[in-house]
Design an enzyme around this catalytic site. Structure first.
Site, mmCIF file in Angstrom:
data_model
loop_
_atom_site.group_PDB
_atom_site.id
_atom_site.type_symbol
_atom_site.label_atom_id
_atom_site.label_comp_id
_atom_site.label_asym_id
_atom_site.label_seq_id
_atom_site.Cartn_x
_atom_site.Cartn_y
_atom_site.Cartn_z
ATOM 1 N N TYR A 169 1.334 -6.931 -0.388
ATOM 2 C CA TYR A 169 1.993 -7.023 -1.690
ATOM 3 C C TYR A 169 1.642 -8.323 -2.406
ATOM 4 O O TYR A 169 1.228 -8.322 -3.574
ATOM 5 C CB TYR A 169 3.526 -6.904 -1.567
ATOM 6 C CG TYR A 169 4.179 -7.444 -2.806
ATOM 7 C CD1 TYR A 169 4.190 -6.687 -3.973
ATOM 8 C CD2 TYR A 169 4.678 -8.749 -2.861
ATOM 9 C CE1 TYR A 169 4.708 -7.199 -5.152
ATOM 10 C CE2 TYR A 169 5.196 -9.270 -4.036
ATOM 11 C CZ TYR A 169 5.203 -8.495 -5.163
ATOM 12 O OH TYR A 169 5.696 -9.006 -6.331
ATOM 13 N N GLU A 199 6.125 -15.860 -6.064
ATOM 14 C CA GLU A 199 6.026 -14.678 -5.204
ATOM 15 C C GLU A 199 6.573 -14.950 -3.804
ATOM 16 O O GLU A 199 7.251 -14.106 -3.213
ATOM 17 C CB GLU A 199 4.593 -14.168 -5.124
ATOM 18 C CG GLU A 199 4.077 -13.531 -6.415
ATOM 19 C CD GLU A 199 4.944 -12.379 -6.896
ATOM 20 O OE1 GLU A 199 5.612 -11.743 -6.054
ATOM 21 O OE2 GLU A 199 4.987 -12.131 -8.101
ATOM 22 N N ASP A 217 5.618 -3.052 -4.412
ATOM 23 C CA ASP A 217 6.818 -3.641 -3.821
ATOM 24 C C ASP A 217 7.900 -2.561 -3.775
ATOM 25 O O ASP A 217 7.657 -1.402 -4.094
ATOM 26 C CB ASP A 217 7.279 -4.853 -4.633
ATOM 27 C CG ASP A 217 7.939 -4.424 -5.923
ATOM 28 O OD1 ASP A 217 7.559 -3.349 -6.452
ATOM 29 O OD2 ASP A 217 8.833 -5.119 -6.406
#
Length: 298
Positions: free
Chosen positions: A127, A44, A145
DNA sequence: CACGCGTGGTC
DNA sequence: TGACCAAGCGT
């Protein structure tokens, strides 16, 4: 089938999108069942503004070298910056390193499964906290996102593009579109994101391959073009960002300290070069050593 | 909330 | 060929 706000109901989208995902999802290492939360977290961080294809090699090398948060936490931050290679936005490397240290100090070395605890980590915003909680721990969160914002803008709001910057309305829409039960919500989070990445793309959406084209508010409206304000184009040539990139590339390639004279050769304009170097130092990406030497932070 | 922050691929 | 785009965050 419309709700009170006049939008198509999100519920009708769940089954087709989930079915599409089962058949079309990319095989990615951080999605393997045994990947673990640290792998998800590393992916991520790397995927924040960097495409999958460029992340893959750096991701593999990173996890090979630092399979657990503590393995990274004990390294000097400069090693993280070096291993970040050319993924861009190297402050993310520093934040991932700091996050690994926080995980060791506050959570016994294990990536926390609590959303608030995740959000408190360096480099983890709305996020990323939701993504880790959902992808790694199967929790029910709106994972919003740019892909998801675009899918929902088209399918539910009926416009070609989402707003330029994320809004509270986006978040609310995503929450309202979430399946009620936890495991389905978690699958919906990845699936809707993957649909945005592979089919409902920004430039040329492949509506012919879309599992929800018959329910998409934008398609049903005749696919009207984007009519909002122009997006702010990001220039790069000649910017401080480019200068910073050049300087850091030299430092990454060197094993130890680099004389300022060597750095000077990497950017012609002295004023801009010094400003960029000062900025890198202020950000903690570069460490001055004595008067005229620099290195990655120890 | 607008801005600064890397790098490379695509059409 | 030069915009535009890419799983954002922090200030």
């Amino acid at each position: 089938m419309l709700d009170q706000s006049g939008s198509p109901t999100a519920e009708a989208l769940h089954a087709p999108v989930l079915r599409w995902y089962d058949a079309n999802a990319r095989v990615l290492p951080w999605r393997e069942p045994d990947a673990g939360a640290w792998a998800v977290m590393v992916s991520e961080f790397m995927l924040q503004q960097t495409p999958v294809s460029r992340v893959l090699p750096a991701y593999e090398a990173w996890l090979e070298r630092w399979p657990k948060p503590v393995d990274l936490a004990v390294e000097p931050p400069g090693e993280a910056v070096r291993a970040w290679d050319r993924l861009g936005y190297p402050r993310r490397a520093l934040r991932l390193h700091a996050a690994a240290q926080a995980i060791v100090e506050r959570h016994g070395g294990d990536v926390p499964d609590d959303h608030a605890a995740l959000l408190a980590l360096p480099g983890v915003g709305t996020y990323t906290a939701a993504a880790i909680a959902s992808f790694a721990f199967g929790q029910r969160h709106a994972v919003v996102d740019t892909n998801v914002r675009r899918v929902l803008a088209r399918a539910l709001t009926g416009v070609a593009q989402p707003t330029i910057s994320p809004t509270a309305a986006d978040q609310r829409l995503a929450v309202s579109a979430l399946p009620a039960d936890e495991p389905t919500a978690a699958r919906w989070a990845v699936a809707s994101m993957e649909l945005g990445a592979l089919v409902c793309t920004a430039r040329t959406p492949r509506c012919g391959d879309c599992p929800i084209r018959s329910r998409c508010a934008w398609v049903l409206a005749g696919s009207p073009p984007y009519d909002g304000p122009p997006r702010r184009g990001q220039t790069y040539e000649g910017t401080d960002r480019q200068a910073r990139g050049r300087l850091l590339a030299v430092l990454r390639a060197a094993s130890g300290a680099v004389p300022k004279k060597t750095l000077d050769a990497s950017w012609p304009d002295a004023t801009q070069r010094d400003r960029a170097l000062d900025g890198l130092v202020a950000d903690g990406l570069v460490e001055p050593l004595g008067r005229n030497r620099y290195r990655l932070p120890s």
